[in-house]
Design an enzyme around this catalytic site. Structure first.
Site, short mmCIF file in Angstrom:
data_model
loop_
_atom_site.label_atom_id
_atom_site.label_comp_id
_atom_site.label_asym_id
_atom_site.label_seq_id
_atom_site.Cartn_x
_atom_site.Cartn_y
_atom_site.Cartn_z
N LYS A 272 55.26 29.97 20.10
CA LYS A 272 55.72 31.36 19.91
C LYS A 272 55.19 31.98 18.62
CE LYS A 272 59.33 28.43 18.97
NZ LYS A 272 60.28 27.64 19.70
N GLU B 264 54.82 30.51 29.38
CA GLU B 264 56.20 30.68 29.86
C GLU B 264 57.21 29.99 28.95
OE1 GLU B 264 57.15 32.42 33.10
OE2 GLU B 264 58.74 32.42 31.64
N ILE C 222 63.92 29.15 30.73
CA ILE C 222 64.27 30.35 31.53
C ILE C 222 62.99 31.01 32.04
CG2 ILE C 222 65.45 32.58 31.58
CD1 ILE C 222 67.10 31.69 29.18
N GLY D 274 71.54 16.96 15.49
CA GLY D 274 70.16 17.23 15.90
C GLY D 274 69.98 18.62 16.53
N GLU E 78 67.44 21.84 12.41
CA GLU E 78 66.48 21.03 11.67
C GLU E 78 66.94 20.85 10.22
OE1 GLU E 78 62.43 21.99 12.22
OE2 GLU E 78 62.75 22.68 14.27
N LYS F 235 59.75 35.41 19.19
CA LYS F 235 59.91 35.49 20.65
C LYS F 235 60.05 36.92 21.12
CE LYS F 235 62.14 30.96 20.94
NZ LYS F 235 63.43 30.27 20.87
N GLY G 48 64.62 22.17 24.60
CA GLY G 48 64.89 20.81 25.07
C GLY G 48 63.71 20.26 25.85
N1 LIG Z 1 61.36 21.61 21.24
C1 LIG Z 1 61.67 22.58 22.07
O1 LIG Z 1 62.72 22.54 22.73
C2 LIG Z 1 60.75 23.75 22.24
C3 LIG Z 1 61.12 24.81 23.08
C4 LIG Z 1 60.24 25.87 23.29
C5 LIG Z 1 59.02 25.88 22.65
N2 LIG Z 1 58.69 24.84 21.80
C6 LIG Z 1 57.37 24.87 21.16
O2 LIG Z 1 56.63 23.78 21.67
C7 LIG Z 1 55.71 23.32 20.67
C8 LIG Z 1 55.96 21.82 20.44
O3 LIG Z 1 57.29 21.64 20.01
P1 LIG Z 1 57.96 20.18 19.95
O4 LIG Z 1 59.42 20.42 19.71
O5 LIG Z 1 57.53 19.36 21.08
O6 LIG Z 1 57.31 19.64 18.59
P2 LIG Z 1 57.32 18.13 18.03
O7 LIG Z 1 58.37 17.34 18.70
O8 LIG Z 1 57.31 18.23 16.55
O9 LIG Z 1 55.90 17.58 18.54
C9 LIG Z 1 54.69 18.00 18.01
C10 LIG Z 1 53.60 17.09 18.51
O10 LIG Z 1 52.36 17.55 18.00
C11 LIG Z 1 51.64 16.46 17.45
N3 LIG Z 1 50.76 16.96 16.39
C12 LIG Z 1 51.10 17.56 15.24
N4 LIG Z 1 49.99 17.91 14.56
C13 LIG Z 1 48.94 17.52 15.30
C14 LIG Z 1 47.55 17.58 15.14
N5 LIG Z 1 46.98 18.13 14.06
N6 LIG Z 1 46.75 17.06 16.11
C15 LIG Z 1 47.30 16.49 17.21
N7 LIG Z 1 48.61 16.40 17.43
C16 LIG Z 1 49.42 16.91 16.47
C17 LIG Z 1 52.70 15.50 16.96
O11 LIG Z 1 52.16 14.20 16.85
P3 LIG Z 1 53.04 12.93 16.47
O12 LIG Z 1 53.92 12.68 17.67
O13 LIG Z 1 52.07 11.84 16.23
O14 LIG Z 1 53.83 13.33 15.26
C18 LIG Z 1 53.74 15.64 18.07
O15 LIG Z 1 53.44 14.77 19.12
C19 LIG Z 1 55.95 24.20 19.44
O16 LIG Z 1 55.08 25.28 19.49
C20 LIG Z 1 57.38 24.69 19.66
O17 LIG Z 1 57.64 25.92 19.01
C21 LIG Z 1 59.53 23.79 21.59
#
Ligand SMILES: NC(=O)c1ccc[n+]([C@@H]2O[C@H](COP(=O)([O-])OP(=O)(O)OC[C@H]3O[C@@H](n4cnc5c(N)ncnc54)[C@H](OP(=O)(O)O)[C@@H]3O)[C@@H](O)[C@H]2O)c1
Length: 440
Positions: free
Chosen positions: A114, A138, A145, A196, A199, A214, A312
């Protein structure tokens, strides 16, 4: 849930494909893991490569093939066999460069990022269009959603002029807990961090940045005009007090962090994120804990509210996988994929500054418990064109101070700020505790 996905019609289309579609995942964290696990049910989608930051991290993913994992994300975007790159890293760089490199190399993109969309959406979509590639997102606006595809397809015939939404689960969780437990912001934040739901550094959520990213993209697609993030007014929830929650309840409201976007008849947009008192008669007042909801008004559809899990592992994966399948089902069948899902606007929206907007307000004031204080508050408002809907005074225990709660009628923000200034300089007023806008 996985069985449902495998039974749907996309699956039937994919089943009929002769060749496997190869995708690359960048990021295997919360969302990436959910995407990986969900895609295991699709025989015709192959995850060819996965990039992570730390290859040695222990990952709780059954059957994960370590051989396809790299710590160089450019191996994913430069792999000639990969047709779709899914960016699930977050942040601005290297995400932007990785996506642009992937597009240059002929890949379609799915992202949940986002912040990147809000800050570099224009650049990204122009670049993708120039290279005849699609960028789907999406998952970026409200997690699980379905919102972007409905707005861009089945609601495409509408003129959408109003959005009111709860787009951040962390803040909604905190506000719901403050409401149900009568607890302070600090107490609930600590508990949310332990569980959790928040953050360690909660700034992005509690100061409204996440919701602002968003709503910037959401308003851009809903209005068909580009909204600049710098023009989106933003206030977080850190100043909301347990006393405000109680006062709101007594008056028939709930306090929520509302992301709103309105387009007036002259085509001017008012886009903002701030706490609001939401009347119990409205759906958003009843959206609790980490649930998100988006209410939009358009013609000819009228009012529509979509609600569900805004974040999630699996809810977000649901949206990401849906985007991957939408692209995969058209690969090889057309030279111009998913025309309705592309970006078709180039004009910037004209914006209304918050000072020029009209709002209703809730005010909590601590004052000396002396004659004439209510009259002075009333006069300050009257002198600045503000009518009051209600004003209630409660004596506090010492008997020397009073808490005065005011609800105004609709008035200009500019005038309200003048009144706050007058009250702050009035010797009979100890302090203005809170100023929160009221949803009508
Ligand atoms: N979490 C949610 O519920 C949610 C909901 C909607 C949207 N999002 C969006 O989805 C995206 C991911 O969120 P997330 O919660 O999944 O984040 P996360 O749990 O922090 O995961 C980030 C991933 O990216 C990897 N990473 C970080 N820097 C990197 C790099 N330079 N090269 C390659 N891999 C790299 C990390 O590797 P390691 O595993 O080795 O640390 C990790 O696997 C973000 O844009 C977030 O805003 C998240």
């Amino acid at each position: 849930m996985l069985n449902l996905i495998t039974n749907n019609s996309f699956y039937a289309i994919l089943k009929s494909m002769e060749n496997k579609i190869k995708i690359g995942l960048i990021g295997l964290g919360t969302v990436g893991s959910g995407v990986y696990k969900t895609l295991q049910n699709f025989d015709n989608i192959e995850i060819a490569k996965i990039a992570v930051r730390n290859k040695n991290k222990k990952r709780n993913i059954e059957g994960l093939d370590e051989n396809i994992i790299t710590d160089d994300p450019y191996e994913v975007v430069n792999d000639p066999e990969i047709q779709i790159v899914t960016e699930l890293v977050g942040g601005l760089e290297p995400a932007l460069d990785l996506i642009k490199t992937a597009i240059k190399n002929g890949k379609h993109i799915v992202t949940a990022n986002k912040e990147l969309l809000a800050k570099h959406g224009e650049e990204l979509f122009k670049f993708a269009e120039a290279n005849n590639k699609v960028v789907l997102y999406e998952a970026a606006i409200a997690g699980g959603i379905p919102l972007i595809m409905p707005i861009k397809t089945i609601l495409a015939g509408n003129k959408i002029n109003k959005i009111k939404a709860i787009l951040n689960g962390t803040t909604n969780y905190i506000l719901t807990k403050m409401d149900t437990q009568g607890a302070s912001y600090d107490e609930v934040l600590k508990e949310a961090q332990e569980l959790g739901y928040a953050e360690a550094d909660p700034t992005g959520d509690v100061e409204g940045f996440d919701a602002a990213y968003k709503v910037t993209t959401l308003a851009t697609i809903a209005f068909g005009k580009r909204i600049k993030i710098d023009n989106v007014y933003r206030e977080g929830i850190t100043k909301i007090r347990a006393e405000d929650m109680q006062a709101a309840n007594e008056m028939g409201y709930k306090i929520k962090l509302i992301a709103s976007a309105e387009m007036d008849e002259d085509g001017k947009a008012d886009v903002r994120v701030h706490p609001m008192l939401v009347p119990l008669t409205q759906t958003l007042a009843h959206i609790n804990y980490v649930t998100n909801a988006v209410s939009l008004s358009g013609h000819p559809v009228g009012d529509v509210t979509l609600s569900g899990p805004g974040a999630g592992e699996f809810p977000t994966a649901s949206s990401v996988v849906g985007d991957i399948l939408a692209i995969a089902s058209e690969l090889g069948k057309t030279d111009y994929l998913l025309p309705m899902m592309r970006c078709h606007h180039s004009e910037n929206a004209q914006m209304i500054d918050i000072s020029e907007t009209k709002n209703k307000y809730y005010l909590s004031i601590t004052a000396q418990n002396s004659m004439g204080v209510i009259g002075r508050i009333g006069k300050a408002c009257e002198d600045n064109n503000i009518s009051l809907a209600s004003i209630v005074q409660k004596e506090v225990s010492s008997g020397k101070a009073a808490i005065i709660t005011v609800i105004t009628e609709l008035c200009r923000e500019k005038d309200m700020q003048k009144v706050i200034n007058i009250l702050n300089n009035d010797n009979a007023i100890t302090q203005v505790n809170s100023l929160i806008r009221v949803q009508i």
